[in-house]
Write a protein that holds these residues in place. Sequence first.
Motif, PDB file in Angstrom:
ATOM      1  N   ASN A   1       0.856  -1.192   0.000  1.00 27.87           N
ATOM      2  CA  ASN A   1       0.000   0.000   0.000  1.00 27.87           C
ATOM      3  C   ASN A   1       0.891   1.241   0.000  1.00 27.87           C
ATOM      4  OD1 ASN A   1      -1.678   2.166   0.522  1.00 27.87           O
ATOM      5  ND2 ASN A   1      -2.890   1.110   2.064  1.00 27.87           N
ATOM      6  N   GLU A   2       1.128   1.777  -1.180  1.00 30.44           N
ATOM      7  CA  GLU A   2       2.050   2.906  -1.298  1.00 30.44           C
ATOM      8  C   GLU A   2       1.467   4.218  -0.798  1.00 30.44           C
ATOM      9  OE1 GLU A   2       0.138   2.430  -5.470  1.00 30.44           O
ATOM     10  OE2 GLU A   2       0.710   1.190  -3.757  1.00 30.44           O
TER      11      GLU A   2
ATOM     12  N   VAL B   1      13.292  -4.112   2.719  1.00 27.66           N
ATOM     13  CA  VAL B   1      11.909  -3.828   2.345  1.00 27.66           C
ATOM     14  C   VAL B   1      11.541  -4.720   1.165  1.00 27.66           C
ATOM     15  CG1 VAL B   1      10.279  -2.099   1.492  1.00 27.66           C
ATOM     16  CG2 VAL B   1      12.028  -1.443   3.158  1.00 27.66           C
ATOM     17  N   LEU B   2      10.469  -5.500   1.316  1.00 27.28           N
ATOM     18  CA  LEU B   2       9.993  -6.377   0.250  1.00 27.28           C
ATOM     19  C   LEU B   2       8.679  -5.831  -0.297  1.00 27.28           C
ATOM     20  CD1 LEU B   2      10.704  -9.840   1.926  1.00 27.28           C
ATOM     21  CD2 LEU B   2      12.068  -8.691   0.171  1.00 27.28           C
ATOM     22  N   ILE B   3       8.599  -5.661  -1.603  1.00 29.20           N
ATOM     23  CA  ILE B   3       7.395  -5.126  -2.247  1.00 29.20           C
ATOM     24  C   ILE B   3       7.050  -5.999  -3.452  1.00 29.20           C
ATOM     25  CG2 ILE B   3       7.799  -2.753  -1.477  1.00 29.20           C
ATOM     26  CD1 ILE B   3       8.913  -2.159  -4.287  1.00 29.20           C
ATOM     27  N   PRO B   4       5.772  -5.991  -3.871  1.00 29.30           N
ATOM     28  CA  PRO B   4       5.389  -6.794  -5.047  1.00 29.30           C
ATOM     29  C   PRO B   4       6.005  -6.238  -6.325  1.00 29.30           C
ATOM     30  CG  PRO B   4       3.544  -5.457  -4.304  1.00 29.30           C
ATOM     31  CD  PRO B   4       4.611  -5.323  -3.261  1.00 29.30           C
ATOM     32  N   GLU B   5       6.142  -7.104  -7.321  1.00 32.45           N
ATOM     33  CA  GLU B   5       6.818  -6.735  -8.560  1.00 32.45           C
ATOM     34  C   GLU B   5       6.119  -5.615  -9.328  1.00 32.45           C
ATOM     35  OE1 GLU B   5       6.929 -10.099 -11.137  1.00 32.45           O
ATOM     36  OE2 GLU B   5       4.774 -10.472 -11.019  1.00 32.45           O
ATOM     37  N   ASN B   6       4.811  -5.442  -9.087  1.00 29.81           N
ATOM     38  CA  ASN B   6       4.069  -4.411  -9.818  1.00 29.81           C
ATOM     39  C   ASN B   6       4.120  -3.042  -9.141  1.00 29.81           C
ATOM     40  OD1 ASN B   6       1.732  -4.587  -7.812  1.00 29.81           O
ATOM     41  ND2 ASN B   6       1.820  -6.670  -8.617  1.00 29.81           N
ATOM     42  N   LEU B   7       4.790  -2.932  -8.002  1.00 36.51           N
ATOM     43  CA  LEU B   7       4.939  -1.653  -7.306  1.00 36.51           C
ATOM     44  C   LEU B   7       6.330  -1.100  -7.625  1.00 36.51           C
ATOM     45  CD1 LEU B   7       4.081   0.540  -5.344  1.00 36.51           C
ATOM     46  CD2 LEU B   7       4.656  -0.990  -3.440  1.00 36.51           C
TER      47      LEU B   7
ATOM     48  N   GLN C   1      11.982  -6.741  -4.847  1.00 34.65           N
ATOM     49  CA  GLN C   1      10.634  -7.027  -5.336  1.00 34.65           C
ATOM     50  C   GLN C   1      10.417  -8.534  -5.393  1.00 34.65           C
ATOM     51  OE1 GLN C   1      11.320  -4.476  -8.856  1.00 34.65           O
ATOM     52  NE2 GLN C   1       9.287  -3.623  -8.457  1.00 34.65           N
ATOM     53  N   TYR C   2       9.252  -8.968  -4.898  1.00 41.00           N
ATOM     54  CA  TYR C   2       8.928 -10.395  -4.957  1.00 41.00           C
ATOM     55  C   TYR C   2       7.933 -10.656  -6.094  1.00 41.00           C
ATOM     56  CZ  TYR C   2       4.852  -8.927  -2.092  1.00 41.00           C
ATOM     57  OH  TYR C   2       3.718  -8.310  -1.604  1.00 41.00           O
ATOM     58  N   PRO C   3       7.896 -11.883  -6.602  1.00 44.17           N
ATOM     59  CA  PRO C   3       7.016 -12.201  -7.733  1.00 44.17           C
ATOM     60  C   PRO C   3       5.528 -12.155  -7.343  1.00 44.17           C
ATOM     61  CG  PRO C   3       8.704 -13.905  -7.405  1.00 44.17           C
ATOM     62  CD  PRO C   3       8.718 -13.035  -6.199  1.00 44.17           C
ATOM     63  N   GLY C   4       4.697 -11.707  -8.278  1.00 44.63           N
ATOM     64  CA  GLY C   4       3.248 -11.751  -8.072  1.00 44.63           C
ATOM     65  C   GLY C   4       2.738 -10.710  -7.092  1.00 44.63           C
TER      66      GLY C   4
ATOM     67  N   LEU D   1      -6.844   3.845  -6.164  1.00 43.74           N
ATOM     68  CA  LEU D   1      -6.447   2.440  -6.238  1.00 43.74           C
ATOM     69  C   LEU D   1      -4.941   2.271  -6.063  1.00 43.74           C
ATOM     70  CD1 LEU D   1      -8.620   1.167  -9.224  1.00 43.74           C
ATOM     71  CD2 LEU D   1      -8.964   0.679  -6.804  1.00 43.74           C
ATOM     72  N   LEU D   2      -4.552   1.163  -5.457  1.00 48.95           N
ATOM     73  CA  LEU D   2      -3.150   0.819  -5.331  1.00 48.95           C
ATOM     74  C   LEU D   2      -2.642   0.260  -6.658  1.00 48.95           C
ATOM     75  CD1 LEU D   2      -3.123  -1.027  -1.876  1.00 48.95           C
ATOM     76  CD2 LEU D   2      -3.014   1.424  -2.344  1.00 48.95           C
ATOM     77  N   GLU D   3      -1.331   0.251  -6.816  1.00 51.63           N
ATOM     78  CA  GLU D   3      -0.730  -0.323  -8.021  1.00 51.63           C
ATOM     79  C   GLU D   3      -1.102  -1.788  -8.161  1.00 51.63           C
ATOM     80  OE1 GLU D   3       0.903   1.088 -10.464  1.00 51.63           O
ATOM     81  OE2 GLU D   3       0.783   3.091  -9.582  1.00 51.63           O
ATOM     82  N   VAL D   4      -1.171  -2.505  -7.033  1.00 51.24           N
ATOM     83  CA  VAL D   4      -1.494  -3.934  -7.090  1.00 51.24           C
ATOM     84  C   VAL D   4      -2.931  -4.151  -7.562  1.00 51.24           C
ATOM     85  CG1 VAL D   4      -2.163  -4.062  -4.649  1.00 51.24           C
ATOM     86  CG2 VAL D   4      -1.366  -6.115  -5.830  1.00 51.24           C
ATOM     87  N   ASP D   5      -3.839  -3.258  -7.193  1.00 51.07           N
ATOM     88  CA  ASP D   5      -5.223  -3.371  -7.662  1.00 51.07           C
ATOM     89  C   ASP D   5      -5.316  -3.078  -9.161  1.00 51.07           C
ATOM     90  OD1 ASP D   5      -6.395  -3.976  -5.132  1.00 51.07           O
ATOM     91  OD2 ASP D   5      -6.188  -1.882  -4.566  1.00 51.07           O
TER      92      ASP D   5
END
Length: 341
Positions: free
Chosen positions: A113-114, A129-135, A152-155, A281-285
């Motif tokens: 949640n950026e 800091v671990l964040i999803p690949e789409n952020l 960045q982690y996958p998915g 909306l978040l980047e992940v959404d």
Amino acid sequence: MKIWFDLSNSPHINMFHDMIRDLESRGHEVLITCRPLANTIDLLKQKNLEHHVIGEHYGKNLYKKIFGYPIRVFQLKKFLKNKGVDLAVSQSSFHSPVVAKLLDIPSIYTNDNEHAMGNIPCFMFASLVLIPENLPVEKIVRKGGSARRIRQYPGVKEGIYLWQKGEEIHAARKANPPDNKTIYVRPEPLTAQYYKGGLNFLDNTLETLQEKYSITILPRDKTQFEHYRQSKFSFIRVPEKPMHFDQIARECTLFIGAGGSMTRELAILGIPTISVYQDELLEVDKFLLEKGLMLHEPNIESKRVQYFMESLDNKEPDLQLMEKGRHAYDMFINEILKYSK
């Protein structure tokens, strides 16, 4: 190694439960703290996770949050001072990396949640800091993070803990009767600092639909529980205790979510999902919307819901995201084990 998890909100229980049991099976000791927010304590009890309640939640008011923040930091530091913790791990716990820094122990922090202001000190003080690949990493750097401490982690985050059960849940769904018309609804995160959308904005839609479909509201707290127990919602089920996620996923024909984590959980399992989130909306959404895994209808009306109920079919789980979730889980475990003495 002794690992401290601060599980400060309901979604963190599902996210870390299997990881905690995995680490314990490898001989590591786990210490869990939490606070009384939403369904957090009920879910910890449901999962039989031993925990310590430290501090409280100060509601949505920004000034109360600012006032309460250092109080819980101090309470956690005092509680953990002589516990011999080697590593702190957390998802969206705005206190954990700061407390870890004060205790001079490393910390792993993850968030998708950026927009949350509380991320700023966490991005500054976390060891990793671990964040999803789409952020995008740049968005974290702009909020105080250092690019060399970000991975960045996958998915998506939800795949980390759903990868083991996706196909099992979908197989169970096929046994539902053809005339199953069950809607599950998760209301808005009314106490979240980042949420600027409407409150109780689904009321009229739910009142209209309640006699046509089986509707279950999944309240976040006592306030929402009491709101939906009003007589005007007499045909709607409102469970007093949190339901098991697997039951929700197996029964649900359509999920309507005004928040984040649970909406994404159902979406990546291939269950027809509508996000009615009324804020940015978040980047992940955005990522899930682009992949066609959910729809976004922030001002949805009853006619639209009826259309979806008549036209949407169950989809297969997104196996790509499930597979990425498995790799992300392994990545988390490996990063934690790097700190083992």
